[in-house]
Design a protein around this motif. Sequence first.
Motif, PDB file in Angstrom:
ATOM      1  N   VAL A 138      68.554  50.206  23.446  1.00  0.00           N
ATOM      2  CA  VAL A 138      67.207  50.323  23.573  1.00  0.00           C
ATOM      3  C   VAL A 138      67.038  51.777  24.064  1.00  0.00           C
ATOM      4  CG1 VAL A 138      65.105  50.057  24.974  1.00  0.00           C
ATOM      5  CG2 VAL A 138      66.244  48.079  24.094  1.00  0.00           C
ATOM      6  N   VAL A 139      68.006  52.099  25.108  1.00  0.00           N
ATOM      7  CA  VAL A 139      67.890  53.378  25.557  1.00  0.00           C
ATOM      8  C   VAL A 139      68.484  54.587  24.761  1.00  0.00           C
ATOM      9  CG1 VAL A 139      68.943  55.008  27.344  1.00  0.00           C
ATOM     10  CG2 VAL A 139      67.964  52.545  27.768  1.00  0.00           C
ATOM     11  N   ARG A 140      69.787  54.424  23.879  1.00  0.00           N
ATOM     12  CA  ARG A 140      70.425  55.211  23.058  1.00  0.00           C
ATOM     13  C   ARG A 140      70.166  55.046  21.646  1.00  0.00           C
ATOM     14  NH1 ARG A 140      73.374  59.245  25.357  1.00  0.00           N
ATOM     15  NH2 ARG A 140      73.503  59.590  23.237  1.00  0.00           N
ATOM     16  N   GLY A 141      69.451  53.937  21.077  1.00  0.00           N
ATOM     17  CA  GLY A 141      69.145  53.832  19.775  1.00  0.00           C
ATOM     18  C   GLY A 141      70.483  53.407  18.883  1.00  0.00           C
ATOM     19  N   GLY A 142      70.257  53.435  17.629  1.00  0.00           N
ATOM     20  CA  GLY A 142      71.381  53.152  16.651  1.00  0.00           C
ATOM     21  C   GLY A 142      72.358  54.280  16.624  1.00  0.00           C
ATOM     22  N   GLY A 143      72.225  55.512  16.903  1.00  0.00           N
ATOM     23  CA  GLY A 143      73.136  56.471  16.739  1.00  0.00           C
ATOM     24  C   GLY A 143      73.265  57.147  15.408  1.00  0.00           C
ATOM     25  N   ALA A 144      74.148  57.905  15.337  1.00  0.00           N
ATOM     26  CA  ALA A 144      74.160  59.093  14.252  1.00  0.00           C
ATOM     27  C   ALA A 144      74.179  58.244  12.952  1.00  0.00           C
ATOM     28  CB  ALA A 144      75.124  59.945  14.423  1.00  0.00           C
ATOM     29  N   LEU A 145      75.043  57.109  13.121  1.00  0.00           N
ATOM     30  CA  LEU A 145      75.559  56.398  11.938  1.00  0.00           C
ATOM     31  C   LEU A 145      74.874  55.250  11.522  1.00  0.00           C
ATOM     32  CD1 LEU A 145      79.273  56.977  12.127  1.00  0.00           C
ATOM     33  CD2 LEU A 145      77.781  58.185  10.587  1.00  0.00           C
ATOM     34  N   SER A 146      73.412  55.177  11.654  1.00  0.00           N
ATOM     35  CA  SER A 146      72.498  54.193  11.616  1.00  0.00           C
ATOM     36  C   SER A 146      71.289  54.393  10.435  1.00  0.00           C
ATOM     37  CB  SER A 146      71.877  53.951  12.873  1.00  0.00           C
ATOM     38  OG  SER A 146      70.942  55.158  13.161  1.00  0.00           O
TER      39      SER A 146
END
Length: 187
Positions: free
Chosen positions: A165-173
């Motif tokens: 929730v805080v960081r999201g799915g990231g660069a590979l999403s």
Amino acid sequence: MNAFVTIHDAVFSQVERAGRWLLPLAARLVFASTLLLYFWNSGLTKLGDGLLGLFSPSIGAYSQIFPKQLEAAGYDVSQFGLLQKLVVLAGTYAEFILPLLIVLGLATRLAALGMIGFVVVQSLTDVIGHGATDAKTLGAMFDRFPDAVILDQRLFWLFLLAYLVVRGGGALSVDALLRRRVAAVPS
């Protein structure tokens, strides 16, 4: 001493930078390897027979979500109303859709937030509806035993989901891919 601090800061600034894209991906992979099939298999137990089973939940769905009410109704699901059926269907669909979204990294933050709500409701249903109050199943915080299903295991689930929730799915999403596409479109 200043040299040590400088080296430390240089090394761990690189670790932190790598972690910004690696940790969200790792969190999604941990979720996929430990919880994806758990939730999908649970969802499968709630489906009725055949293709129309998507819209006609099994008695197992009602027994998992409304155990005391089902027992009071003599295990006759026809005595349940539209609201209970919608709750069962929503819970069933959530067990398929939200984990898939997390693994793909699509609407990751919302899917993880939805899964947090799901796990909280699941845990409350286990405790209140199914009476899972024995020490081995319920557990206790800070009791030195890390093996309880509800307070120990699900606390780790919630931490993992809160991280997403805080960081999201990231660069590979898929989220990042969509974000890059939107940024590339001239306004």
